[in-house]
Write a protein that holds these residues in place. Structure first.
Motif, mmCIF file in Angstrom:
data_model
loop_
_atom_site.group_PDB
_atom_site.id
_atom_site.type_symbol
_atom_site.label_atom_id
_atom_site.label_comp_id
_atom_site.label_asym_id
_atom_site.label_seq_id
_atom_site.Cartn_x
_atom_site.Cartn_y
_atom_site.Cartn_z
ATOM 1 N N HIS A 146 0.837 -1.200 0.000
ATOM 2 C CA HIS A 146 0.000 0.000 0.000
ATOM 3 C C HIS A 146 0.878 1.258 0.000
ATOM 4 N N ASP A 155 -8.530 3.263 2.529
ATOM 5 C CA ASP A 155 -9.869 3.075 1.977
ATOM 6 C C ASP A 155 -10.109 1.575 2.066
ATOM 7 N N GLU A 167 -12.666 -0.421 1.453
ATOM 8 C CA GLU A 167 -13.315 -1.123 0.342
ATOM 9 C C GLU A 167 -12.372 -1.348 -0.841
ATOM 10 N N ARG A 168 -11.537 -0.358 -1.143
ATOM 11 C CA ARG A 168 -10.619 -0.484 -2.276
ATOM 12 C C ARG A 168 -9.251 -1.025 -1.876
ATOM 13 N N ASP A 169 -8.998 -1.108 -0.563
ATOM 14 C CA ASP A 169 -7.746 -1.628 -0.019
ATOM 15 C C ASP A 169 -6.538 -0.855 -0.552
ATOM 16 N N ILE A 170 -6.627 0.493 -0.471
ATOM 17 C CA ILE A 170 -5.512 1.345 -0.858
ATOM 18 C C ILE A 170 -5.343 2.471 0.156
ATOM 19 N N VAL A 176 -5.150 6.265 0.717
ATOM 20 C CA VAL A 176 -5.539 7.473 -0.014
ATOM 21 C C VAL A 176 -4.795 8.702 0.493
ATOM 22 N N GLU A 179 -6.444 10.897 -5.686
ATOM 23 C CA GLU A 179 -7.608 10.784 -4.798
ATOM 24 C C GLU A 179 -8.094 12.130 -4.275
ATOM 25 N N LYS A 205 -12.227 14.436 -3.571
ATOM 26 C CA LYS A 205 -13.240 13.392 -3.402
ATOM 27 C C LYS A 205 -13.775 13.349 -1.971
ATOM 28 N N TYR A 244 -11.875 13.021 0.767
ATOM 29 C CA TYR A 244 -11.025 12.247 1.672
ATOM 30 C C TYR A 244 -10.333 13.102 2.720
#
Length: 171
Positions: free
Chosen positions: A15, A69, A71-74, A76, A104, A107, A109
């Motif tokens: 990541h 994140d 859900e996206r496994d990243i 941000v 990102e 958005k 974040y």
């Protein structure tokens, strides 16, 4: 948006590399400084030296978190929380340095990540949080204001106008 702040560990090495490679390709000088002060490619050294454990060399103890994140496994973005303020940080720098990776941005974040960082500040017993940003950084200013930031004043640092915002944390 399902975000959480995580401490860096070997489980997040991929990541980190993904985020840092994107960031470094886009810009060399970004916030938070704490995540770019050492070479992330030397992962063991990077991990060991990511946070300042005690007051030394003009710096204060800090904690660094990465915004995952789920859900996206990243990653941000990232935040660095200074546990106290010295003369330099009270003028410009503040308690929290934060940044969102280039792909990102815009958005929502940053606003969410700052909110999570403020929870960490509460855990540290910080009741009033100082955040600063360049006057021309409209997005950062909006994220700070969205989290309760109140502009106190502006200072000029190396020819750049820095805005100083205070956020009072509810007990």
């Amino acid at each position: 948006m399902n975000l959480k702040l995580v401490k860096l560990s070997p489980a997040y090495k991929r990541h980190l590399f993904d985020m840092m490679e994107e960031w470094m390709a886009a810009e060399q000088h970004f916030s938070p400084y704490a995540i770019r002060k050492n070479d992330y490619r030397d992962f063991d050294y990077y991990l060991e030296n990511l946070e300042r454990k005690k007051e030394e060399g003009g710096g204060v103890p800090d904690s660094t978190f990465f915004c995952l994140d789920v859900e996206r496994d990243i990653f941000v973005g990232a935040v660095n929380i200074r546990h106290s303020l010295n003369d330099e940080l009270i003028r410009t720098g503040g308690h929290i340095g934060d940044g969102i990776r280039p792909s990102e941005r815009r958005k929502g974040y940053a606003t969410a990540m700052i909110g999570l960082a403020l929870e960490e500040c509460r855990k540290l017993g910080i009741e009033k949080v100082l955040m600063t940003c360049g006057k021309d950084n409209i997005g950062s200013a909006k994220s700070i204001v969205n989290n309760g930031g109140v502009l106190e004043n502006e200072v000029v640092e190396d020819g750049v106008v820095e805005q100083r915002y205070w956020i009072t944390l509810a007990k």
